[in-house]
Design an enzyme around this catalytic site. Structure first.
Site, PDB file in Angstrom:
ATOM      1  N   ASP A 191       0.864  -1.173   0.000  1.00 41.91           N
ATOM      2  CA  ASP A 191       0.000   0.000   0.000  1.00 41.91           C
ATOM      3  C   ASP A 191       0.904   1.228   0.000  1.00 41.91           C
ATOM      4  O   ASP A 191       1.959   1.227   0.627  1.00 41.91           O
ATOM      5  CB  ASP A 191      -0.878  -0.036   1.257  1.00 41.91           C
ATOM      6  CG  ASP A 191      -1.828   1.139   1.358  1.00 41.91           C
ATOM      7  OD1 ASP A 191      -1.825   1.989   0.455  1.00 41.91           O
ATOM      8  OD2 ASP A 191      -2.570   1.194   2.349  1.00 41.91           O
TER       9      ASP A 191
ATOM     10  N   ASP B 183      -7.858  -7.570   1.119  1.00 38.60           N
ATOM     11  CA  ASP B 183      -6.997  -7.607   2.299  1.00 38.60           C
ATOM     12  C   ASP B 183      -7.746  -6.967   3.442  1.00 38.60           C
ATOM     13  O   ASP B 183      -8.638  -6.133   3.231  1.00 38.60           O
ATOM     14  CB  ASP B 183      -5.686  -6.857   2.053  1.00 38.60           C
ATOM     15  CG  ASP B 183      -5.852  -5.355   2.246  1.00 38.60           C
ATOM     16  OD1 ASP B 183      -5.424  -4.834   3.289  1.00 38.60           O
ATOM     17  OD2 ASP B 183      -6.446  -4.695   1.358  1.00 38.60           O
TER      18      ASP B 183
END
Length: 380
Positions: free
Chosen positions: A93, A275
């Site tokens: 990320d 996720d």
């Protein structure tokens, strides 16, 4: 090197099954990705991640890894794969969600984001360009574009302003990514992030803009800014709108979602990758997810229950340990309790998407989903 092959579609929903190829291995989709924020999935050996849990890909977080251990250490180690001894795919990320959560100590401008470290208060700056460089240094197979994660309850005016900022950052991020090379001996790909809060026109605008920057370096697309305060039905509405607008031949990643119910609903609306910290964080607090519902292992009802932890579970811990034993460990505040619960929950999440995938391929996903959905959120 990055290739997505669609293998099957459900005829009555938007659910699909495929395989996403990366330099560190193939990922069957739909897939759940355990979160390894700082270079580890808390409480789990990498051996167990692969052999017992069945993880195919894990996450790292750019914000946290940038601050600690730092880029110098990661570069000397040869990247995150070597540093943490994980030879499967990794996704990072960009830190956009952490920027969102740091609202009191960050400032957003067209240039980028200034923020204070949550560790020592030191000041830092993420720009689209240095965020690319940072993720090149970390060395993930899949890297996320820098974005602002807009709150789920934002006004349309704020969401439009936020999207404009994200789009400007995306243009610069994509340009710098295309002009730079990986630091290690394998290629990387990037995913643009589709923002727009709960406003349909903004979501459409975000997709059109991202597709206008498309080329071979865009391995897939992420849908962000959901499960951040808006009602679940709004999230599903945005997925129903967004997914059909995205390329069919590239994977779609729903960031930070969610419960087992959320995941099945996301799959039915065309999402391929998920996720969430829920299976690990909730596990550390005594919550187990199972096919029959949710178990709170701190409850006294499990004190003398010597049956296996989860007879339907796929993990070693499910048949090896009893409910009474895990209850005892949580009451005694033994760290082993969190390890057992985390391993169970991650194995369940991987089994959930694996089973969903098989039903998509078998052609009965919708009927199967309707049958299992009511049980998943029951409290046992």
């Amino acid at each position: 090197m990055f290739n997505f092959i669609l293998q099957g579609k459900d005829t009555s929903t938007m659910a699909r099954a495929g395989v996403f190829s990366t330099p560190h291995g193939d990922i069957p989709t739909p897939i759940f990705m355990p979160v390894g924020t700082v270079g580890s999935v808390k409480g789990v050996y990498h051996r167990d991640l692969k052999e017992d849990i069945g993880a195919k890909i894990i996450l790292g977080n750019t914000y946290h890894l940038y601050l600690r251990p730092g880029l110098d250490t990661l570069r000397k180690a040869g990247g995150l794969h070597r540093f943490e001894h994980w030879d499967g795919p990794i996704l990072t990320d960009s830190g956009g969600f952490q920027i969102f959560s740091l609202a009191p100590i960050r400032k957003l401008t067209e240039e980028g984001c200034r923020f204070a470290s949550h560790i020592d208060g030191s000041r830092h700056m993420f720009t689209p360009e240095n965020n690319v460089d940072t993720q090149r240094c970390i060395g993930a197979d899949i890297i996320m574009a820098l974005d602002e994660c807009c709150p789920g309850d934002a006004t349309e005016r704020y969401a439009a302003k936020s999207l404009k900022l994200t789009q400007g950052w995306l243009e610069r991020f994509a340009k710098h990514f295309d002009e730079t090379e990986p630091l290690y001996d394998y290629p990387q790909t990037m995913f643009p992030i589709i923002q727009g809060c709960v406003y349909p026109e903004l979501r459409k605008r975000a997709v059109e803009h991202a597709l206008g920057l498309d080329n071979a370096n865009r391995g897939g697309y992420a849908v962000g800014g959901l499960a951040v305060g808006e009602p679940a039905e709004k999230m599903y509405e945005m997925l129903e709108l967004t997914c059909p607008l995205l390329p069919e031949n590239k994977p779609r990643y729903l960031m930070g979602v969610g419960t087992p119910v959320n995941i099945l609903e996301g799959i039915s609306r065309g999402i391929d990758m998920f996720d969430c910290v829920m299976p690990t964080r909730n596990g550390r607090n005594g919550m187990l997810f199972t096919w029959n519902g949710i178990m709170n292992m701190r409850n006294a009802k499990w004190t003398d229950d010597f049956t296996p932890l989860d007879p339907a579970g796929t993990s070693m811990v499910d048949s090896f340990y009893t409910r009474a034993y895990l209850h005892h460990l949580f009451v005694a505040k033994e760290m082993f309790a969190a390890m057992i619960a985390t391993e169970h929950n991650l194995a369940f999440y991987l089994d959930l998407v694996k089973t969903a995938r098989q039903h998509i391929l078998d052609g009965d996903f919708a009927a199967w989903k309707a049958a299992v959905l009511p049980k998943l959120s029951e409290r046992l």
